[in-house]
Design a protein around this motif. Structure first.
Motif, PDB file in Angstrom:
ATOM      1  N   GLY A 136       8.862   8.293 -16.945  1.00 52.27           N
ATOM      2  CA  GLY A 136       9.167   9.585 -16.349  1.00 52.27           C
ATOM      3  C   GLY A 136      10.060   9.457 -15.136  1.00 52.27           C
ATOM      4  N   ALA A 137       9.841   8.415 -14.339  1.00 52.27           N
ATOM      5  CA  ALA A 137      10.654   8.218 -13.140  1.00 52.27           C
ATOM      6  C   ALA A 137      12.082   7.802 -13.473  1.00 52.27           C
ATOM      7  CB  ALA A 137      10.008   7.154 -12.248  1.00 52.27           C
ATOM      8  N   LEU A 138      12.227   7.008 -14.529  1.00 53.53           N
ATOM      9  CA  LEU A 138      13.548   6.464 -14.877  1.00 53.53           C
ATOM     10  C   LEU A 138      14.279   7.281 -15.940  1.00 53.53           C
ATOM     11  CD1 LEU A 138      12.594   2.672 -14.882  1.00 53.53           C
ATOM     12  CD2 LEU A 138      14.210   3.788 -13.324  1.00 53.53           C
ATOM     13  N   GLY A 139      13.597   8.251 -16.519  1.00 42.45           N
ATOM     14  CA  GLY A 139      14.239   9.062 -17.550  1.00 42.45           C
ATOM     15  C   GLY A 139      14.537   8.280 -18.808  1.00 42.45           C
ATOM     16  N   GLY A 168       0.795  -1.218   0.000  1.00 39.82           N
ATOM     17  CA  GLY A 168       0.000   0.000   0.000  1.00 39.82           C
ATOM     18  C   GLY A 168       0.828   1.268   0.000  1.00 39.82           C
ATOM     19  N   HIS A 169       2.041   1.177   0.517  1.00 39.80           N
ATOM     20  CA  HIS A 169       2.966   2.307   0.459  1.00 39.80           C
ATOM     21  C   HIS A 169       4.386   1.766   0.544  1.00 39.80           C
ATOM     22  CE1 HIS A 169       2.410   1.762   4.855  1.00 39.80           C
ATOM     23  NE2 HIS A 169       3.639   2.232   4.972  1.00 39.80           N
ATOM     24  N   THR A 170       5.346   2.608   0.262  1.00 44.50           N
ATOM     25  CA  THR A 170       6.745   2.193   0.285  1.00 44.50           C
ATOM     26  C   THR A 170       7.390   2.630   1.600  1.00 44.50           C
ATOM     27  OG1 THR A 170       7.401   4.225  -0.861  1.00 44.50           O
ATOM     28  CG2 THR A 170       6.940   2.279  -2.223  1.00 44.50           C
ATOM     29  N   THR A 171       8.569   2.058   1.886  1.00 44.25           N
ATOM     30  CA  THR A 171       9.246   2.337   3.151  1.00 44.25           C
ATOM     31  C   THR A 171      10.722   2.643   2.906  1.00 44.25           C
ATOM     32  OG1 THR A 171       9.909   0.039   3.537  1.00 44.25           O
ATOM     33  CG2 THR A 171       7.693   0.696   4.305  1.00 44.25           C
ATOM     34  N   ALA A 172      11.343   3.252   3.894  1.00 45.52           N
ATOM     35  CA  ALA A 172      12.779   3.535   3.813  1.00 45.52           C
ATOM     36  C   ALA A 172      13.576   2.241   3.752  1.00 45.52           C
ATOM     37  CB  ALA A 172      13.212   4.374   5.017  1.00 45.52           C
ATOM     38  N   HIS A 173      13.115   1.217   4.469  1.00 42.45           N
ATOM     39  CA  HIS A 173      13.808  -0.076   4.435  1.00 42.45           C
ATOM     40  C   HIS A 173      13.788  -0.658   3.029  1.00 42.45           C
ATOM     41  CE1 HIS A 173      15.408  -3.877   5.703  1.00 42.45           C
ATOM     42  NE2 HIS A 173      14.314  -4.534   5.360  1.00 42.45           N
ATOM     43  N   MET A 174      12.675  -0.560   2.327  1.00 39.95           N
ATOM     44  CA  MET A 174      12.609  -1.022   0.938  1.00 39.95           C
ATOM     45  C   MET A 174      13.626  -0.291   0.073  1.00 39.95           C
ATOM     46  SD  MET A 174       8.531  -1.315   0.199  1.00 39.95           S
ATOM     47  CE  MET A 174       8.886  -1.252  -1.556  1.00 39.95           C
ATOM     48  N   ARG A 175      13.751   1.002   0.278  1.00 34.81           N
ATOM     49  CA  ARG A 175      14.697   1.781  -0.534  1.00 34.81           C
ATOM     50  C   ARG A 175      16.125   1.296  -0.321  1.00 34.81           C
ATOM     51  NH1 ARG A 175      12.918   6.100   0.917  1.00 34.81           N
ATOM     52  NH2 ARG A 175      11.534   6.519  -0.845  1.00 34.81           N
ATOM     53  N   THR A 176      16.468   0.935   0.899  1.00 36.20           N
ATOM     54  CA  THR A 176      17.802   0.415   1.195  1.00 36.20           C
ATOM     55  C   THR A 176      18.010  -0.944   0.541  1.00 36.20           C
ATOM     56  OG1 THR A 176      17.870   1.594   3.298  1.00 36.20           O
ATOM     57  CG2 THR A 176      19.358  -0.278   3.055  1.00 36.20           C
ATOM     58  N   VAL A 177      17.024  -1.830   0.680  1.00 31.76           N
ATOM     59  CA  VAL A 177      17.151  -3.193   0.146  1.00 31.76           C
ATOM     60  C   VAL A 177      17.243  -3.187  -1.374  1.00 31.76           C
ATOM     61  CG1 VAL A 177      15.974  -5.415  -0.111  1.00 31.76           C
ATOM     62  CG2 VAL A 177      15.992  -4.271   2.107  1.00 31.76           C
ATOM     63  N   LEU A 178      16.470  -2.344  -2.024  1.00 34.27           N
ATOM     64  CA  LEU A 178      16.331  -2.402  -3.476  1.00 34.27           C
ATOM     65  C   LEU A 178      17.337  -1.537  -4.234  1.00 34.27           C
ATOM     66  CD1 LEU A 178      12.436  -2.297  -3.703  1.00 34.27           C
ATOM     67  CD2 LEU A 178      13.925  -4.294  -3.874  1.00 34.27           C
ATOM     68  N   ALA A 179      18.162  -0.795  -3.539  1.00 35.74           N
ATOM     69  CA  ALA A 179      19.155   0.044  -4.217  1.00 35.74           C
ATOM     70  C   ALA A 179      20.121  -0.816  -5.028  1.00 35.74           C
ATOM     71  CB  ALA A 179      19.925   0.870  -3.193  1.00 35.74           C
ATOM     72  N   PHE A 216       8.523   6.489  -5.873  1.00 33.19           N
ATOM     73  CA  PHE A 216       9.513   5.653  -5.202  1.00 33.19           C
ATOM     74  C   PHE A 216      10.681   5.325  -6.133  1.00 33.19           C
ATOM     75  CE2 PHE A 216      11.202   1.411  -4.204  1.00 33.19           C
ATOM     76  CZ  PHE A 216      11.663   1.636  -2.901  1.00 33.19           C
ATOM     77  N   ILE A 217      10.379   4.898  -7.342  1.00 30.91           N
ATOM     78  CA  ILE A 217      11.444   4.513  -8.278  1.00 30.91           C
ATOM     79  C   ILE A 217      12.347   5.698  -8.598  1.00 30.91           C
ATOM     80  CG2 ILE A 217      11.905   3.706 -10.636  1.00 30.91           C
ATOM     81  CD1 ILE A 217      11.050   1.504  -8.684  1.00 30.91           C
ATOM     82  N   ALA A 218      11.786   6.894  -8.692  1.00 25.29           N
ATOM     83  CA  ALA A 218      12.590   8.088  -8.957  1.00 25.29           C
ATOM     84  C   ALA A 218      13.569   8.366  -7.829  1.00 25.29           C
ATOM     85  CB  ALA A 218      11.681   9.292  -9.177  1.00 25.29           C
ATOM     86  N   SER A 219      13.260   7.898  -6.614  1.00 24.28           N
ATOM     87  CA  SER A 219      14.131   8.134  -5.457  1.00 24.28           C
ATOM     88  C   SER A 219      15.138   7.010  -5.243  1.00 24.28           C
ATOM     89  CB  SER A 219      13.277   8.266  -4.190  1.00 24.28           C
ATOM     90  OG  SER A 219      12.755   7.005  -3.783  1.00 24.28           O
ATOM     91  N   LEU A 220      15.049   5.952  -6.059  1.00 23.23           N
ATOM     92  CA  LEU A 220      15.853   4.752  -5.863  1.00 23.23           C
ATOM     93  C   LEU A 220      17.132   4.816  -6.695  1.00 23.23           C
ATOM     94  CD1 LEU A 220      15.543   1.939  -4.408  1.00 23.23           C
ATOM     95  CD2 LEU A 220      14.614   1.083  -6.575  1.00 23.23           C
ATOM     96  N   ASP A 221      18.199   4.206  -6.179  1.00 19.39           N
ATOM     97  CA  ASP A 221      19.432   4.069  -6.958  1.00 19.39           C
ATOM     98  C   ASP A 221      19.202   3.017  -8.038  1.00 19.39           C
ATOM     99  OD1 ASP A 221      21.925   3.589  -8.022  1.00 19.39           O
ATOM    100  OD2 ASP A 221      22.781   2.740  -6.182  1.00 19.39           O
ATOM    101  N   CYS A 222      19.025   3.477  -9.281  1.00 16.82           N
ATOM    102  CA  CYS A 222      18.763   2.576 -10.411  1.00 16.82           C
ATOM    103  C   CYS A 222      19.905   2.583 -11.416  1.00 16.82           C
ATOM    104  CB  CYS A 222      17.455   2.976 -11.099  1.00 16.82           C
ATOM    105  SG  CYS A 222      15.979   2.713 -10.090  1.00 16.82           S
ATOM    106  N   GLY A 223      21.097   2.912 -10.961  1.00 13.04           N
ATOM    107  CA  GLY A 223      22.233   3.041 -11.864  1.00 13.04           C
ATOM    108  C   GLY A 223      22.634   1.757 -12.557  1.00 13.04           C
ATOM    109  N   ARG A 224      22.277   0.598 -11.995  1.00 12.52           N
ATOM    110  CA  ARG A 224      22.632  -0.693 -12.597  1.00 12.52           C
ATOM    111  C   ARG A 224      21.460  -1.333 -13.346  1.00 12.52           C
ATOM    112  NH1 ARG A 224      26.838  -3.939 -10.398  1.00 12.52           N
ATOM    113  NH2 ARG A 224      25.421  -5.706 -10.695  1.00 12.52           N
TER     114      ARG A 224
END
Length: 255
Positions: free
Chosen positions: A231-234, A143-154, A198-206
């Motif tokens: 739009g989120a990933l450019g 239902g929503h994203t979390t800071a822990h998810m952002r760490t795990v998914l980077a 959320f995806i726009a805030s995530l480290d998606c460099g790889r």
């Protein structure tokens, strides 16, 4: 390492992840015959499954797990809450492993990192998998994203991520008011806009592959999900894959 979807949506979900001779099925929302048919589209057979990982007990994710696990003698891994909630509906499973959704473990050459997500299951979690060289995560039903998810998914190389609904379509649609509140609530499903934020805030460099998943057939359209994620990933919208309810998604190689 590669991943594919047998189908994604409210009528059934299953994601395949393969590394070498190890093949994991994340969720099992289709019966034996349909699972065999959908695996066949990927050039696979039920006998090749190493394990089934369950995310939560909702029927579109577990409807086939009892029959499929018994037919293929496939071990099932899930949280105690999920296993307790689904026990009455699946019968005896051939082999069961209880997991702690904060404790990684390994199956053959695949390292598995579970992580909790906010959803209205009894003990919902999702999974990050790695063969040591690349990382893939399948993330739906939150239902929503979390800071822990952002760490795990980077730094993931592949992501299959929920884009359940367009909020305007949901709120203006024919769902009963209570169901609209559930889907749009903090323990329901992610909208295109929330997923994109959320995806726009995530480290998606790889990131090599991104697939939008669990799209509502009533309250979303593939072009809307693609536009939001592009739009989120450019990137261009045609780079965004969609895991379809009926057609699934073919193999995406991460190596």
């Amino acid at each position: 390492m590669r991943f594919a979807s047998l189908g994604s949506g409210s009528r059934g979900n299953a994601t395949v992840v393969q590394a070498g001779s190890t093949t994991l099925l994340i969720d099992c929302g289709f019966g034996v015959a349909e699972t065999r048919r959908r695996l066949g589209r990927l050039g696979m057979d039920l006998s090749e499954l190493t394990a089934i990982l369950l995310t939560h007990e909702h029927a579109d994710h577990v409807a086939g797990v009892g029959a499929v696990a018994r037919a293929g003698r496939v071990p099932v891994w899930a949280t105690p809450g999920t296993l307790a909630a689904l026990a009455p509906q699946v019968g005896v499973l051939p082999e069961v492993h209880y997991i702690n959704c904060h404790a990684p473990w390994q199956i053959d050459g695949l390292a598995i990192t579970p992580f909790p997500v906010p959803h209205d299951g009894r003990e919902s979690c999702q999974y990050l998998l790695s063969d040591g060289a690349v990382r893939f995560a399948a993330v739906t039903d939150l239902g929503h994203t979390t800071a822990h998810m952002r760490t795990v998914l980077a730094g993931c190389d592949g992501l299959l991520f929920e884009c359940n609904h367009d909020r305007d379509l949901l709120l203006g649609g024919h769902y009963p008011a209570a169901l609209k509140r559930r889907v749009d609530g903090d323990f329901g499903h992610l909208s295109n806009a929330a997923a994109a934020q959320f995806i726009a805030s995530l480290d998606c460099g790889r990131l090599k592959h991104f697939a939008a998943a669990h799209l509502s057939e009533q309250n979303n359209r593939p072009e809307l999900a693609r536009a939001a994620m592009a739009g989120a990933l450019g990137c261009t919208a045609d780079w965004i894959a969609v895991a379809d309810q009926d057609a699934g998604l073919g193999w995406c190689d991460l190596a």
